[in-house]
Design an enzyme around this catalytic site. Structure first.
Site, PDB file in Angstrom:
ATOM      1  N   GLU A 286      44.304  77.459  13.594  1.00 52.01           N
ATOM      2  CA  GLU A 286      45.635  77.590  12.998  1.00 52.01           C
ATOM      3  C   GLU A 286      45.872  76.309  12.219  1.00 52.01           C
ATOM      4  O   GLU A 286      45.868  75.224  12.780  1.00 52.01           O
ATOM      5  CB  GLU A 286      46.684  77.801  14.091  1.00 52.01           C
ATOM      6  CG  GLU A 286      48.010  78.342  13.571  1.00 52.01           C
ATOM      7  CD  GLU A 286      48.940  77.261  13.069  1.00 52.01           C
ATOM      8  OE1 GLU A 286      48.975  77.056  11.828  1.00 52.01           O
ATOM      9  OE2 GLU A 286      49.605  76.620  13.873  1.00 52.01           O
ATOM     10  N   CYS A 320      54.348  73.961  11.652  1.00 51.31           N
ATOM     11  CA  CYS A 320      53.558  74.676  10.654  1.00 51.31           C
ATOM     12  C   CYS A 320      54.334  75.865  10.108  1.00 51.31           C
ATOM     13  O   CYS A 320      54.024  76.377   9.034  1.00 51.31           O
ATOM     14  CB  CYS A 320      52.221  75.115  11.237  1.00 51.31           C
ATOM     15  SG  CYS A 320      52.357  75.824  12.873  1.00 51.31           S
TER      16      CYS A 320
END
Length: 515
Positions: A286, A320
């Site tokens: 990720e 994020c």
């Protein structure tokens, strides 16, 4: 009987008893600051001369802890230990493995405020953000434990007369978990227990900015009954220990959360087959985002403004999933922009240990310098509406910053800043807004604020992100409710907290018997 999964509720800090309990937890943690923490290899505590010093980003003179630092030799020792432990752990029943997760979740739940207080101190998280981080860590343990129980007997496949076919999952081997500093409990714990509950052994290399909370979690797993050697805690340099383990021929998979550049480096290095390696390594990654909230002319404009502010500036934009682009159709552009500026000016920036603080510091000097450089770039690329100032004299504080009238191809609209900066771009209409939203190499989260059902349905199919939200902000995915992971340079679309995540840590085996 295991109860159905429900996510851990967030703490209501308007209740005085909860406030007092959290203040007591902060006092407890403050009394423990500055201690030394060893590596954990095969259950043995290993102290090193070289240390990683963890400091409070809100007060860089305050040392959270000094943590032993692994080198290649210790990493090799940990690898051999994990490899050996895999022989027995992989044969431990899924029920026993899940029970360890449930016990660990119960331990953390009892010490919830204590763990959150560590996050306030080590990561600079305000109370609500720290509480949510701890709740998510509990959720991962509860959810993945239940998911493993669902998968333990495999998945039914067809059989013909005189034949029995079984399709089931077995563990992979030794996994290297490289966890981030921005969710130093939730993501660190989630990626670790996903690997463990599926029968793998783990080398945990936490982020160097937040290694203490990871050590505390390793202790919890020991208390919950995890056998020695199944989890090995080895903080160290990414360039030395990280690369060594990624390239190691006995590494079976790497679970990474972090930046695009480091993720690409890991992906490249893991792809190379080393001498003696008998498998292709798996990478679960990720890698961040450049997330946008799109607002059309039929939106609830107050909801739009509040969603942008909360998503852009929660935890100082260090998610994020944070909103770093606001794409507004021209009909309502000025109204939304002006309201966002109003709300942003009301935000309280300060010490995260104070309950009233909305926004604390950024994580360290490197982050501070990078964000301030992007703010200077933003002044050339857009119109500074509010913020833009920073102060790193005591901690790493940056005011929430809004830029207007930014070209969709500008650097602050394209590059991940990972700080409290949001750029506004004007769209001609909704189609143009989606075009701008998709004009990025990332594809993690996004949101659309609209009352127009046709526009929402269009976005459902055309807004290319892994996590898309309608009429809310673009942060705050809940384990088991909104599985999380993105497209393109946001990673491998490994949906953390989702029904297919554990399968990434296993391999499928088919057994066919004739009779």
């Amino acid at each position: 009987m295991v109860q159905p999964y429900k996510h851990e509720p967030f703490t209501d800090f308007t209740v005085d008893a909860n406030r007092q309990a959290f203040l007591a937890a902060l006092e407890k943690v403050e009394a423990e600051l500055g201690r030394e923490y060893p590596l954990i290899i095969g259950g043995e505590r290993v102290m090193t001369e070289d240390k990683i010093t963890s400091v409070n980003p809100a007060n860089k003179a305050e040392v959270i802890g000094r943590v032993a630092k692994a080198n290649k030799e210790l990493a090799e020792r940990a690898m051999k230990t994990a490899d050996e432990a895999f022989r027995t752990w992989s044969r431990t029943s899924p029920e026993a493995r899940a029970d360890i997760l449930f016990r660990a979740a119960a331990i953390v739940r009892r010490r919830k405020h204590e763990f959150s207080a560590w996050l306030v101190k080590e990561a600079g998280k305000p109370w609500r953000e720290a509480d949510a981080d701890t709740a998510e860590a509990i959720d991962f343990m509860e959810y993945y434990g239940r998911q493993m129980l669902k998968l333990k007997d495999g998945i039914p496949v067809e059989s013909r007369p005189g034949e029995t076919n079984r399709f089931f999952y077995i563990p992979l081997g030794v996994g290297v978990v490289i966890s981030p500093w921005n969710f130093p409990f939730a993501i660190m714990a989630g990626t670790t227990v996903a690997a463990l509950v599926t029968g793998n052994t783990v080398l945990l290399k936490p982020a160097s900015a937040t290694p203490v909370v990871a050590y505390k979690f390793a202790e919890v797993l020991e208390e919950a009954g995890l056998p020695a050697g199944v989890l090995n805690y080895i903080p160290g340099s990414g360039a030395e220990v990280g690369d060594y383990l990624v390239e190691h021929p006995r590494t079976r998979f790497i679970s990474f959360t972090g930046s695009r550049d480091v993720g690409i480096r890991i992906y490249e290095r893991a792809a190379k087959v080393q001498p003696g390696q008998i498998w292709l390594k798996r990478v679960i990654a990720e890698m961040g985002g450049k997330d946008a909230i799109v607002v059309d002319k039929e939106a609830d404009l107050e909801l739009a403004a509040q969603s942008i502010v909360a998503s852009a500036f929660g935890f100082s934009g260090q998610k994020c999933s944070a909103c770093s682009r606001a794409i507004i159709v021209e009909d309502v552009y000025d109204q939304v922009l002006n309201r966002v500026v109003e709300l942003t000016k009301q935000l309280n920036v300060g010490d995260p240990a104070e309950q009233a603080t909305f926004m604390g510091p950024v994580i360290d000097q490197g982050a501070y310098n990078k964000i301030m450089e992007y703010i200077e770039i933003g002044k050339q690329e857009g119109r500074l509406m509010t913020g833009g100032e920073g102060d790193d004299s005591k901690g790493f504080f940056i005011q929430p910053t809004v830029f207007a009238d930014v070209d969709p191809n500008a650097r602050i609209m394209q590059e991940e800043i990972f700080g409290p900066v949001v750029a506004f771009a004007k769209a001609r209409d909704f189609d143009h807004a989606l075009e701008i939203a998709n004009n990025t190499q990332y594809g993690l989260t996004g949101a659309v604020i609209s009352r127009n059902r046709a526009n929402l349905e269009k976005a459902r199919h055309e807004f290319h992100v892994g996590n898309l939200y309608f009429n809310r902000g673009c942060t705050g995915a809940i384990v088991g409710y909104q599985p999380f992971g993105g497209f393109n340079m946001s990673g491998t679309d490994s949906k953390a907290g989702g029904p297919d995540y554990l399968i990434l840590h296993m391999q499928a085996k088919t057994v066919s018997e004739m009779f």
